[in-house]
Design a protein around this motif. Structure first.
Motif, PDB file in Angstrom:
ATOM      1  N   ILE A 229       0.838  -1.203   0.000  1.00  0.00           N
ATOM      2  CA  ILE A 229       0.000   0.000   0.000  1.00  0.00           C
ATOM      3  C   ILE A 229       0.871   1.250   0.000  1.00  0.00           C
ATOM      4  CG2 ILE A 229      -1.717   1.294   1.309  1.00  0.00           C
ATOM      5  CD1 ILE A 229      -2.823  -1.359   2.320  1.00  0.00           C
ATOM      6  N   LEU A 230       1.924   1.235   0.842  1.00  0.00           N
ATOM      7  CA  LEU A 230       2.840   2.366   0.899  1.00  0.00           C
ATOM      8  C   LEU A 230       3.574   2.539  -0.427  1.00  0.00           C
ATOM      9  CD1 LEU A 230       4.252   4.588   2.561  1.00  0.00           C
ATOM     10  CD2 LEU A 230       5.884   2.853   3.332  1.00  0.00           C
ATOM     11  N   LEU A 231       4.008   1.436  -1.035  1.00  0.00           N
ATOM     12  CA  LEU A 231       4.743   1.538  -2.290  1.00  0.00           C
ATOM     13  C   LEU A 231       3.840   2.048  -3.418  1.00  0.00           C
ATOM     14  CD1 LEU A 231       7.442   1.148  -3.670  1.00  0.00           C
ATOM     15  CD2 LEU A 231       6.832  -1.239  -4.111  1.00  0.00           C
ATOM     16  N   LEU A 232       2.594   1.608  -3.451  1.00  0.00           N
ATOM     17  CA  LEU A 232       1.647   2.121  -4.446  1.00  0.00           C
ATOM     18  C   LEU A 232       1.432   3.626  -4.269  1.00  0.00           C
ATOM     19  CD1 LEU A 232      -1.034  -0.720  -4.616  1.00  0.00           C
ATOM     20  CD2 LEU A 232       0.265   0.201  -6.547  1.00  0.00           C
ATOM     21  N   LYS A 233       1.374   4.067  -3.026  1.00  0.00           N
ATOM     22  CA  LYS A 233       1.209   5.493  -2.739  1.00  0.00           C
ATOM     23  C   LYS A 233       2.386   6.299  -3.282  1.00  0.00           C
ATOM     24  CE  LYS A 233       0.572   8.698   1.118  1.00  0.00           C
ATOM     25  NZ  LYS A 233       0.490   8.812   2.606  1.00  0.00           N
ATOM     26  N   ASP A 234       3.585   5.689  -3.266  1.00  0.00           N
ATOM     27  CA  ASP A 234       4.797   6.386  -3.714  1.00  0.00           C
ATOM     28  C   ASP A 234       5.078   6.205  -5.199  1.00  0.00           C
ATOM     29  OD1 ASP A 234       5.292   7.358  -1.209  1.00  0.00           O
ATOM     30  OD2 ASP A 234       6.723   5.784  -0.663  1.00  0.00           O
ATOM     31  N   ALA A 235       4.197   5.520  -5.932  1.00  0.00           N
ATOM     32  CA  ALA A 235       4.426   5.282  -7.365  1.00  0.00           C
ATOM     33  C   ALA A 235       4.677   6.597  -8.095  1.00  0.00           C
ATOM     34  CB  ALA A 235       3.236   4.547  -7.964  1.00  0.00           C
ATOM     35  N   GLY A 236       5.744   6.637  -8.883  1.00  0.00           N
ATOM     36  CA  GLY A 236       6.085   7.830  -9.647  1.00  0.00           C
ATOM     37  C   GLY A 236       6.640   8.968  -8.830  1.00  0.00           C
ATOM     38  N   LYS A 237       6.974   8.740  -7.581  1.00  0.00           N
ATOM     39  CA  LYS A 237       7.385   9.813  -6.676  1.00  0.00           C
ATOM     40  C   LYS A 237       8.657  10.515  -7.132  1.00  0.00           C
ATOM     41  CE  LYS A 237       8.323  10.630  -1.741  1.00  0.00           C
ATOM     42  NZ  LYS A 237       8.357  10.010  -0.388  1.00  0.00           N
ATOM     43  N   HIS A 238       9.585   9.783  -7.750  1.00  0.00           N
ATOM     44  CA  HIS A 238      10.887  10.361  -8.083  1.00  0.00           C
ATOM     45  C   HIS A 238      11.090  10.604  -9.582  1.00  0.00           C
ATOM     46  CE1 HIS A 238      11.910   8.262  -4.111  1.00  0.00           C
ATOM     47  NE2 HIS A 238      11.754   9.563  -3.874  1.00  0.00           N
ATOM     48  N   TRP A 239      10.142  10.189 -10.397  1.00  0.00           N
ATOM     49  CA  TRP A 239      10.131  10.531 -11.821  1.00  0.00           C
ATOM     50  C   TRP A 239       8.725  10.277 -12.348  1.00  0.00           C
ATOM     51  CZ3 TRP A 239       9.000   7.918 -16.386  1.00  0.00           C
ATOM     52  CH2 TRP A 239       9.318   8.596 -17.573  1.00  0.00           C
ATOM     53  N   GLY A 240       8.219  11.221 -13.025  1.00  0.00           N
ATOM     54  CA  GLY A 240       6.847  11.133 -13.514  1.00  0.00           C
ATOM     55  C   GLY A 240       5.934  12.067 -12.757  1.00  0.00           C
ATOM     56  N   LYS A 241       5.939  11.932 -11.422  1.00  0.00           N
ATOM     57  CA  LYS A 241       5.130  12.815 -10.582  1.00  0.00           C
ATOM     58  C   LYS A 241       5.989  13.743  -9.726  1.00  0.00           C
ATOM     59  CE  LYS A 241       1.424   9.390 -10.056  1.00  0.00           C
ATOM     60  NZ  LYS A 241       0.629   8.581  -9.077  1.00  0.00           N
ATOM     61  N   GLY A 242       7.247  13.473  -9.630  1.00  0.00           N
ATOM     62  CA  GLY A 242       8.116  14.273  -8.783  1.00  0.00           C
ATOM     63  C   GLY A 242       9.563  13.993  -9.108  1.00  0.00           C
ATOM     64  N   LYS A 243      10.462  14.333  -8.197  1.00  0.00           N
ATOM     65  CA  LYS A 243      11.884  14.096  -8.398  1.00  0.00           C
ATOM     66  C   LYS A 243      12.546  13.829  -7.054  1.00  0.00           C
ATOM     67  CE  LYS A 243      13.256  18.979  -8.336  1.00  0.00           C
ATOM     68  NZ  LYS A 243      13.977  20.048  -9.076  1.00  0.00           N
ATOM     69  N   LEU A 244      13.827  13.527  -7.091  1.00  0.00           N
ATOM     70  CA  LEU A 244      14.560  13.242  -5.869  1.00  0.00           C
ATOM     71  C   LEU A 244      14.623  14.479  -4.983  1.00  0.00           C
ATOM     72  CD1 LEU A 244      17.490  11.172  -7.390  1.00  0.00           C
ATOM     73  CD2 LEU A 244      15.744  10.289  -5.828  1.00  0.00           C
ATOM     74  N   PRO A 245      14.636  14.283  -3.651  1.00  0.00           N
ATOM     75  CA  PRO A 245      14.724  15.443  -2.751  1.00  0.00           C
ATOM     76  C   PRO A 245      16.098  16.098  -2.846  1.00  0.00           C
ATOM     77  CG  PRO A 245      14.901  13.402  -1.505  1.00  0.00           C
ATOM     78  CD  PRO A 245      14.540  13.015  -2.914  1.00  0.00           C
ATOM     79  N   SER A 246      16.171  17.348  -2.452  1.00  0.00           N
ATOM     80  CA  SER A 246      17.447  18.056  -2.446  1.00  0.00           C
ATOM     81  C   SER A 246      17.430  19.064  -1.309  1.00  0.00           C
ATOM     82  CB  SER A 246      17.678  18.775  -3.784  1.00  0.00           C
ATOM     83  OG  SER A 246      16.646  19.713  -4.020  1.00  0.00           O
ATOM     84  N   GLY A 247      18.576  19.687  -1.038  1.00  0.00           N
ATOM     85  CA  GLY A 247      18.645  20.663   0.032  1.00  0.00           C
ATOM     86  C   GLY A 247      18.977  20.009   1.352  1.00  0.00           C
ATOM     87  N   PRO A 248      18.926  20.799   2.455  1.00  0.00           N
ATOM     88  CA  PRO A 248      19.293  20.273   3.783  1.00  0.00           C
ATOM     89  C   PRO A 248      18.270  19.267   4.280  1.00  0.00           C
ATOM     90  CG  PRO A 248      18.354  22.468   3.976  1.00  0.00           C
ATOM     91  CD  PRO A 248      18.523  22.217   2.501  1.00  0.00           C
ATOM     92  N   ARG A 249      18.679  18.487   5.312  1.00  0.00           N
ATOM     93  CA  ARG A 249      17.772  17.513   5.913  1.00  0.00           C
ATOM     94  C   ARG A 249      16.555  18.213   6.503  1.00  0.00           C
ATOM     95  NH1 ARG A 249      22.356  14.415   9.493  1.00  0.00           N
ATOM     96  NH2 ARG A 249      23.572  13.585   7.764  1.00  0.00           N
ATOM     97  N   ILE A 250      15.388  17.603   6.317  1.00  0.00           N
ATOM     98  CA  ILE A 250      14.168  18.181   6.876  1.00  0.00           C
ATOM     99  C   ILE A 250      13.791  17.511   8.183  1.00  0.00           C
ATOM    100  CG2 ILE A 250      13.280  18.830   4.609  1.00  0.00           C
ATOM    101  CD1 ILE A 250      11.452  16.400   4.724  1.00  0.00           C
TER     102      ILE A 250
END
Length: 930
Positions: free
Chosen positions: A904-925
């Motif tokens: 369920i968690l992986l389906l929620k993250d589908a396309g998170k880093h390409w397609g719908k979004g990209k890799l995070p950047s900047g300082p730690r949140i």
């Protein structure tokens, strides 16, 4: 009347408390099962009878199945392979089968494991085996020491704690054969309860054995679980028909997992357990554990036609003899064999560093394992076969005439004929399954010694050994512990003071049987030495709670001192009592009774003489003699397939030429240009990605941690630890032992560390790589869900596996080399899409990633960087185009601690880093909690 959920739970808890506190049992049921865990809360469905639906037969004590006392056949435990069955009724306390030989295995390289170690016992097999060496002590006891399975609800034999030890009258100062055979024999197995004819023989592996393999066998009931299940059955027997189903289901659901597996799925099944199995849920869990004579005759093989005695060949130690006359062409006996590789032969030279919990492995060796002399092989092969049927390891080569027995592959249905079609690399990845049989070449008389042909190269090696034999300078002064005890066993033990003027031979030391007292009389810290001194009195304890420790005699009772002055050594005299200093053992894998703090010294008073014995100091027994004879037994010409020969193990090379950043190609064979896998690719990387990831590992301390894991203190196989790197929590683990390497993985253990890894990828420009992959394969979206670092310095024979399976071509493991070893041969073995055939070897290159997708079977190549103290390190990133129809397959082989294995968690993250979004950047949140 409908019972509320709250009342159901209360009633179930009260019932569990009631039966668990009751100690009244009609008979003792000992237990731990070995069946795989299933999906249901309670494991046993409606039980069937031992012979179909029949009531088990009662067998008379004098019944004997076709004149054979020991049979091997398919185990009654599903999936457990071969089992051992008794062909005669045996009373509790009687010896079972023929006594075994014990072949010590000392100081193997723990970083590379092999299936051979699944058939060995640790040093507690015999009380003085921990004194053979300093590190790992194991004992291979063929026959009933290696063949029986374990079902602890039905365990019916136990190991004897003693054996016979001698050298057949030989001595290292004059006899070249000393050190070439095991001096430990007559190792008996004893019935710990009455055994019926036809009953499968089970031996206790110990609870730890199943706990360590829970990832393979599932949750297994232990002894207490079966006993509690039996008590529950007795308590509710008369109420099973009226007991509400909801209450029974609640009992199952609130019970611990092991108890769940011991309980029947329905309470009413206790009626059949009572009537058919005398109330034993353990017997009901394994209903075919008593076989009929006809079944054993049709499905089993007799392994009770030989016995061991002193060989008729001078200097050969003990031999195997026929119990009855045998006809020409008759099968004398049959034996399964354990296959293992040449890397299991060396005795590794090791030492501990300043931290006693850490030790270093040298590339040098102390010698070769004695097991080599008992294994079949060929001169051009690295495959070795160790037989483990009763008595077969005593069969000698006849130096005075032709053999009367030959070996061949077994015609048994249990022999895995398909293994003979595998290459040596493929075979050594498999578990045991090969079998051989010993066939009479002529008529053999009763009590005649059995001989096989060890082969021409063995004969030549033995002749060379005889010609070059030179005893060591101090061999005349050598005294083995068993020799000294036979001559001086009744004499008082000398104190340290007495040994100043009357020392023991330099090869010997004193050892004491002692049950560690955790409630000492006096406890004090010695500041000058940094040790803890514990003063206590010796207490008589059961043998299984004692351990044999190194000890020094400080004083002896005045009674024995007077006897010593008068030189009176009578068995009828009052036993001496001693005060001794007990020191800890240094070996690995010590059982609980043998554990002492490494800085502890126990001063123990009133130890009787019979609890002190002489033992050899480490590395002084005859198996450690320099240049002791070592050579394998030659399998007959043509028996080993050509695929096991070194000359047939030439490898094709997988092309890994220079690639431009962003270039992506299918893997191909260099020689032919042929593509061999549908989803195995190479991908050119920008230099910045490799440099950024390597810098991250160096700054975080991950690179240094790999160096410690690979050269100082490795994790045990399948062990993982949570560790902190630069305030972030990571998970450090070593894969299972069947990976046959010292590889370790370091991966994020929580969201903070996972996000940190992804941010480093983003800073390195990994978004460009994701864009190339997504567009090249026309994916809808892409998520990086599994990230880790891997390190390895040595691999014997890598585990063939895939990283993705049946995802529709929607997933890749991207392997990016960070540290490579100069001059290394290819590091990755590639296999066909079915995993059955080896294709070729791939060599990693900097700035070129390998992409392993659906059914891209691969394995770490056989490599060894330890002589140069180097290692290989890589970053791996699992990426996938996730959909509802493939999410389960994407996660099917997931092994990391974070993110959780949650579709369920992986389906929620589908396309998170390409397609719908990209890799995070900047300082730690995330703010890291201290």
């Amino acid at each position: 009347m409908k019972i509320s959920k709250k009342c159901q739970l209360s009633a179930a808890i009260l019932l569990l408390i009631f039966v668990s506190s009751s100690l009244s049992l009609a008979e003792e049921v000992k237990g731990e099962c070995s069946s795989d865990a299933g999906d249901e809360s309670c494991s046993f469905k409606e039980p069937s009878g031992v012979y179909g639906s029949e009531h088990p037969r009662e067998l008379s004590n004098d019944e004997n199945y076709y004149g054979c006392r020991i049979w091997i056949a398919e185990s009654s435990i599903e999936g457990a392979g071969l089992g051992v069955y008794s062909g005669a009724a045996i009373k509790s306390g009687q010896m079972v089968g023929e006594p075994d030989i014990v072949i010590p295995l000392v100081d193997p390289d723990k970083r590379i494991w092999s299936p051979i170690h699944e058939y060995t016992w640790n040093g507690e097999l015999l009380d003085d085996m921990f004194f053979e060496n300093s590190f790992v002590a194991e004992g291979f006891s063929p026959g009933l020491g290696a063949q029986p399975n374990c079902h602890m609800g039905l365990n019916n034999i136990r190991m004897s704690l003693t054996s016979s030890t001698d050298n057949s009258g030989l001595h290292r100062s004059r006899d070249p054969a000393v050190g070439s055979f095991s001096q430990r024999y007559n190792y008996a197995k004893v019935a710990e309860k009455d055994i019926s004819a036809g009953e499968e023989i089970f031996i206790n592996y110990g609870e730890h054995w199943f706990e360590e393999r829970e990832y393979l066998v599932g949750v297994i009931p232990f002894q207490d679980d079966f006993e509690r299940s039996d008590r529950i059955g007795r308590r509710i027997f008369f109420d099973v028909d009226t007991l509400p189903t909801d209450i029974w289901d609640t009992i199952c659901n609130i019970s611990e997992p092991r108890l769940q597996r011991a309980l029947p799925t329905k309470a009413k099944y206790y009626k059949e357990i009572m009537s058919k199995y005398n109330g034993s849920t353990a017997r009901a869990s394994c209903p075919n554990s008593i076989r009929s004579p006809q079944w054993l005759k049709e499905n089993g093989y007799c392994v009770d036609r030989l016995y061991a005695a002193k060989s008729t060949i001078p200097g050969a130690g003990r031999g195997a003899f026929a119990k009855s006359a045998l006809k020409e062409g008759e099968i004398v006996t049959i034996s399964p064999v354990i296959h293992f590789g040449i890397d299991q032969i060396p005795i590794k030279e090791q030492y501990r560093g300043e931290d006693e919990d850490e030790h270093i492995f040298f590339q040098n060796t102390r010698g070769m394992q004695l097991l080599l002399n008992y294994a079949f092989s060929r001169d051009d092969s690295d495959v070795f076969l160790a037989p483990y049927a009763p008595v077969v390891n005593f069969i000698n080569h006849n130096t005075r005439g032709p053999p009367n027995v030959a070996i061949r592959w077994s015609s048994s249905k249990y022999h895995q004929q398909k293994f003979l079609k595998l290459s040596s690399t493929q075979l050594l990845k498999k578990k045991s399954g090969l079998m051989i049989e010993y066939v009479a070449l002529r008529k053999i008389e009763k009590d005649e010694e059995i001989f096989i042909d060890y082969g021409e190269s063995w004969v030549n090696a033995w002749k060379e050994h005889l010609e070059n034999f030179e005893p060591s300078n101090d061999s005349n002064n050598y005294v083995a512990s068993f020799e000294f005890s036979s001559l001086h066993g009744n004499e008082p033990i000398r104190t340290l003071e007495e040994q100043q003027t009357n020392p023991y031979p330099s090869s010997l030391q004193t050892a004491c049987y002692y049950a560690v007292n955790h409630d000492p009389t006096v406890y004090k810290f010695i500041k000058e030495t940094g040790t803890v001194e514990i003063q206590t009195n010796w207490i008589s304890s059961p043998p299984d709670s004692e351990c044999l420790f190194p000890c020094s005699v400080l004083s002896r009772s005045s009674n024995s001192q007077e006897r010593n002055k008068r030189k009176i050594y009578s068995l009828n005299s009052q036993p001496e009592q001693y005060t001794v200093e007990v020191a800890p053992l240094t070996n690995e894998y010590l059982p609980f009774p043998c554990l002492m703090g490494k800085n502890e010294r126990h001063i123990v008073s009133n130890i009787p003489r019979n609890k002190i014995k002489m033992v050899n100091k480490e590395y002084t027994s005859d198996i450690h003699i320099p240049h002791a004879f070592r050579y394998h037994i030659n399998a007959p010409e043509g028996m080993f397939p050509d695929a096991w020969s070194r000359r047939n193990n030439t490898n094709m090379t997988v092309l890994s030429e220079n690639m431009a950043p962003g270039q992506i190609d299918k893997m191909k064979l260099m020689e032919s240009g042929e593509e061999f896998a549908n989803f195995a690719y190479t991908l050119g990387l920008p230099t910045k990605i490799t440099e950024t990831l390597l810098e991250y590992c160096n700054k975080m301390g991950i690179t240094d941690r790999f160096r410690q894991l690979l050269y100082t203190k490795a994790h045990e196989p399948s062990v993982g630890t949570f560790e902190t790197f630069n305030e972030l929590e990571w998970f450090v683990q070593r894969p299972h032992d069947y990976w046959n390497s010292d590889m370790h993985w370091i991966s994020p253990a929580n969201a903070e560390a996972h996000d940190d890894y992804l941010r480093v990828l983003g800073e390195a420009g990994f978004d460009e790589i994701l864009d190339i992959i997504g567009k090249n394969f026309a994916w809808e979206g892409l998520v990086c869900f599994h990230v880790t670092f891997i390190g390895v310095s040595q691999c014997e024979d890598g585990y063939v596996h895939y990283d993705f399976h049946d995802t529709g071509g929607k997933g890749f493991n991207i392997i990016m080399p960070l540290i490579l070893v100069n001059g290394s041969k290819p590091e990755l073995d590639m296999h066909s899409d079915d995993g059955e055939s080896f294709v070729g070897s791939y060599k990693y290159r900097h700035n070129i990633a390998s992409l392993m997708g659906d059914n891209a079977f691969h394995a770490t190549s056989a490599i060894n960087y330890t002589s140069a103290k180097e290692f290989r390190m890589a970053a791996t990133v699992y990426v996938a185009d996730v959909h509802e129809w493939n999410v389960d397959n994407i996660l099917s082989d997931y092994t990391q601690a974070y993110p959780p294995k949650d579709p369920i968690l992986l389906l929620k993250d589908a396309g998170k880093h390409w397609g719908k979004g990209k890799l995070p950047s900047g300082p730690r949140i995330f703010k890291v909690k201290q």
